[in-house]
Design an enzyme around this catalytic site. Structure first.
Site, PDB file in Angstrom:
ATOM      1  CD  GLU A  93     -60.924 -16.008 -63.635  1.00 32.16           C
ATOM      2  OE1 GLU A  93     -60.497 -16.043 -64.808  1.00 32.16           O
ATOM      3  OE2 GLU A  93     -61.393 -14.981 -63.112  1.00 32.16           O
ATOM      4  CG  HIS A 142     -68.113 -19.992 -67.090  1.00 29.43           C
ATOM      5  ND1 HIS A 142     -67.760 -20.617 -65.906  1.00 29.43           N
ATOM      6  CD2 HIS A 142     -66.958 -19.617 -67.668  1.00 29.43           C
ATOM      7  CE1 HIS A 142     -66.448 -20.610 -65.779  1.00 29.43           C
ATOM      8  NE2 HIS A 142     -65.931 -20.022 -66.851  1.00 29.43           N
TER       9      HIS A 142
HETATM   10  P1  5GP Z   1     -62.767 -19.716 -66.820  1.00 36.74           P
HETATM   11  O1  5GP Z   1     -63.292 -20.167 -65.487  1.00 36.74           O
HETATM   12  O2  5GP Z   1     -63.557 -20.287 -67.978  1.00 36.74           O
HETATM   13  O3  5GP Z   1     -61.296 -19.937 -66.965  1.00 36.74           O
HETATM   14  O4  5GP Z   1     -62.939 -18.146 -66.915  1.00 36.74           O
HETATM   15  C1  5GP Z   1     -63.827 -17.426 -66.105  1.00 36.74           C
HETATM   16  C2  5GP Z   1     -64.240 -16.155 -66.821  1.00 36.74           C
HETATM   17  O5  5GP Z   1     -65.082 -15.423 -65.943  1.00 36.74           O
HETATM   18  C3  5GP Z   1     -63.071 -15.240 -67.219  1.00 36.74           C
HETATM   19  O6  5GP Z   1     -63.141 -14.956 -68.601  1.00 36.74           O
HETATM   20  C4  5GP Z   1     -63.290 -14.002 -66.349  1.00 36.74           C
HETATM   21  O7  5GP Z   1     -62.939 -12.801 -67.003  1.00 36.74           O
HETATM   22  C5  5GP Z   1     -64.765 -14.051 -66.037  1.00 36.74           C
HETATM   23  N1  5GP Z   1     -65.091 -13.448 -64.751  1.00 36.74           N
HETATM   24  C6  5GP Z   1     -64.498 -13.702 -63.550  1.00 36.74           C
HETATM   25  N2  5GP Z   1     -65.062 -12.964 -62.576  1.00 36.74           N
HETATM   26  C7  5GP Z   1     -66.037 -12.228 -63.170  1.00 36.74           C
HETATM   27  C8  5GP Z   1     -66.976 -11.272 -62.660  1.00 36.74           C
HETATM   28  O8  5GP Z   1     -67.029 -10.952 -61.484  1.00 36.74           O
HETATM   29  N3  5GP Z   1     -67.825 -10.730 -63.581  1.00 36.74           N
HETATM   30  C9  5GP Z   1     -67.815 -11.075 -64.904  1.00 36.74           C
HETATM   31  N4  5GP Z   1     -68.700 -10.470 -65.716  1.00 36.74           N
HETATM   32  N5  5GP Z   1     -66.940 -11.972 -65.406  1.00 36.74           N
HETATM   33  C10 5GP Z   1     -66.054 -12.534 -64.553  1.00 36.74           C
END
Ligand code: 5GP
Length: 129
Positions: free
Chosen positions: A88, A93
């Site tokens: 995402e 992260h």
């Molecule tokens: P991944 O890229 O590992 O699939 O997930 C990205 C993570 O970032 C997700 O769990 C999502 O909830 C979190 N996330 C996305 N946008 C934001 C944001 O603006 N603020 C915070 N605190 N978390 C975010």
């Protein structure tokens, strides 16, 4: 263009910050799998974790360990799970998620939290750093 997480680092986008040093930041995930779900990121904006140089990768894990140990003390759980996905947000992260079983690591199940619950959780984890 700066990633969402770079905007969080700069303060352009608000977040519930847990811990920060010169090179890394930990903050609560806005759409958590579980109470205490935290993201640890390098301030350097790199998309994929295995593209990090060895020193940054090692330091990210050590930074994450410090945060995970604080989460374990602050949140009732069997252990703190660690996951790296990144589909995402293209900015490295590490997900740190308090878990009691395998399903708790599934990103299919989400919890909703109020702003005051986020603040309370942030402050509790911070107190153990
Ligand atoms: P991944 O890229 O590992 O699939 O997930 C990205 C993570 O970032 C997700 O769990 C999502 O909830 C979190 N996330 C996305 N946008 C934001 C944001 O603006 N603020 C915070 N605190 N978390 C975010």
């Amino acid at each position: 263009m700066a990633s969402i997480f770079s905007k969080i680092i700069s303060g352009e986008i608000p977040s519930f910050k847990i811990h920060e040093d010169d090179n890394f930041l930990a903050f609560l995930d806005i759409n958590p799998n579980a109470l205490g779900h935290t993201l640890c990121i390098p301030k350097k904006e790199i998309d994929q974790i295995f593209d990090l140089d060895d020193e940054t990768l090692s330091e990210l894990i050590v930074f994450s360990k410090k945060v995970a140990n604080a989460i374990k003390k602050a949140v009732v759980c069997e252990r703190v799970g660690m996951s790296v996905i990144g589909l995402e947000v293209p900015h490295v992260h590490v997900h740190l998620i308090p878990i009691n079983n395998m399903d708790d690591m599934s990103f299919d199940t989400k919890i909703s939290m109020t702003e005051s619950q986020f603040n309370e959780t942030m402050n509790k984890i911070k107190s153990y750093i």
